[in-house]
Design a protein around this motif. Sequence first.
Motif, short mmCIF file in Angstrom:
data_model
loop_
_atom_site.label_atom_id
_atom_site.label_comp_id
_atom_site.label_asym_id
_atom_site.label_seq_id
_atom_site.Cartn_x
_atom_site.Cartn_y
_atom_site.Cartn_z
N VAL A 54 -39.48 -33.88 -3.14
CA VAL A 54 -39.03 -34.76 -2.06
C VAL A 54 -38.76 -33.94 -0.81
CG1 VAL A 54 -38.04 -36.47 -3.64
CG2 VAL A 54 -36.63 -34.58 -2.81
N ARG A 97 -31.59 -42.88 -3.53
CA ARG A 97 -32.45 -43.68 -2.66
C ARG A 97 -32.74 -42.95 -1.36
NH1 ARG A 97 -32.68 -49.00 -4.29
NH2 ARG A 97 -31.19 -49.62 -5.92
N ARG A 144 -42.35 -44.62 -15.13
CA ARG A 144 -41.97 -43.51 -14.25
C ARG A 144 -40.50 -43.18 -14.52
NH1 ARG A 144 -38.56 -45.45 -10.54
NH2 ARG A 144 -38.74 -47.63 -9.84
N PRO A 187 -36.60 -42.83 -13.72
CA PRO A 187 -35.71 -43.61 -12.85
C PRO A 187 -35.29 -42.82 -11.63
CG PRO A 187 -34.54 -42.86 -14.81
CD PRO A 187 -35.97 -42.52 -15.02
N HIS A 188 -35.13 -43.50 -10.51
CA HIS A 188 -34.68 -42.84 -9.29
C HIS A 188 -33.22 -42.41 -9.43
CE1 HIS A 188 -38.03 -45.03 -6.88
NE2 HIS A 188 -38.42 -43.83 -7.25
N VAL A 247 -36.50 -32.31 -7.46
CA VAL A 247 -35.30 -32.97 -7.97
C VAL A 247 -35.08 -32.55 -9.43
CG1 VAL A 247 -34.13 -35.17 -8.34
CG2 VAL A 247 -35.78 -34.93 -6.47
N GLN A 303 -39.67 -34.86 -9.35
CA GLN A 303 -40.42 -35.15 -8.14
C GLN A 303 -40.14 -34.13 -7.04
OE1 GLN A 303 -39.41 -39.21 -7.04
NE2 GLN A 303 -41.35 -39.96 -7.84
N GLY A 340 -30.05 -34.81 -10.16
CA GLY A 340 -30.24 -35.32 -8.81
C GLY A 340 -30.09 -34.31 -7.70
N SER A 388 -36.81 -39.94 1.11
CA SER A 388 -37.42 -40.91 0.20
C SER A 388 -36.58 -40.95 -1.07
CB SER A 388 -38.86 -40.52 -0.14
OG SER A 388 -38.89 -39.28 -0.84
N ALA A 389 -36.81 -41.95 -1.91
CA ALA A 389 -36.14 -42.00 -3.20
C ALA A 389 -36.63 -40.83 -4.04
CB ALA A 389 -36.43 -43.32 -3.90
N GLY A 390 -35.79 -40.38 -4.97
CA GLY A 390 -36.15 -39.23 -5.79
C GLY A 390 -35.84 -39.42 -7.25
N ALA A 391 -36.75 -38.96 -8.11
CA ALA A 391 -36.57 -38.98 -9.55
C ALA A 391 -36.73 -37.56 -10.07
CB ALA A 391 -37.59 -39.90 -10.22
#
Length: 241
Positions: A217, A185, A179, A181-182, A231, A215, A235, A209-212
């Motif tokens: 979010v 966090r 996957r 990487p975030h 995202v 994604q 970031g 939530s954490a985000g990569a």
Amino acid sequence: MAAHRALAGVALAAAVAGGSGAAFAQAAADPAADLGPLTQRWLDDAMSRNQPAGLPLRMEVSVGSLDSRLRLAPCARVEPYLPAGARLWGRTRLGLRCVEGQTAWNVYLPVTVKAFGPAWVLINPVAPGAILTANDATQAEVDWAEESAAVMANPELWVGQVAARQLVAGQTLRQTMVRAPHLFRAGAQVKVVAQGPGYAVTSAGQAMSAGAAGQIVRIRMDNGRVVSGTVNEIGTVVVAL
């Protein structure tokens, strides 16, 4: 590389749809005894005529056998077809039905399709959450069709990605194993860009939530409103209005 896998499957499906039925246009006192060899020859011929140019895979097809206790009525012509939901990839089955005979029948033969091509195989175990490096794998020829998940034949698809679970040496790298990487966090303050036709508004919010990268979010804004966005590579969460 998923496209290569899909292309291989489409090519074989086309082969089944357009392959010659001549090999099956013969009567037999015991049709069940002949279906395996006839199917093998038919598939081999279909693959040789329908293999897409430039596809980096070496296809192999093997045909299983019917239950030896099965007795089929004589048939002048047997028609092969792919059952609904089936595809010619990995362990599957091919339908065979009598279309010219006194008694209609329909049976299924187990078929195994192998697709050998270059891929990356782990030489080191990788712990969950660890970032993969180019030193973690070596190139080898593997059967892409051994599992349903797509092979990541291009190192750019997995170098720098994070192991989604415990990985062991000898595994072929596939899409479900890694996957992104975030980039932040849950609970982190993130930059939010709301975009509309001809304008963009920048603000900040708290990640729920954490985000990569890539994604979707949910972000809680300062006024309490919750928005969803995608995202990007640095970031920032982009919200389309």
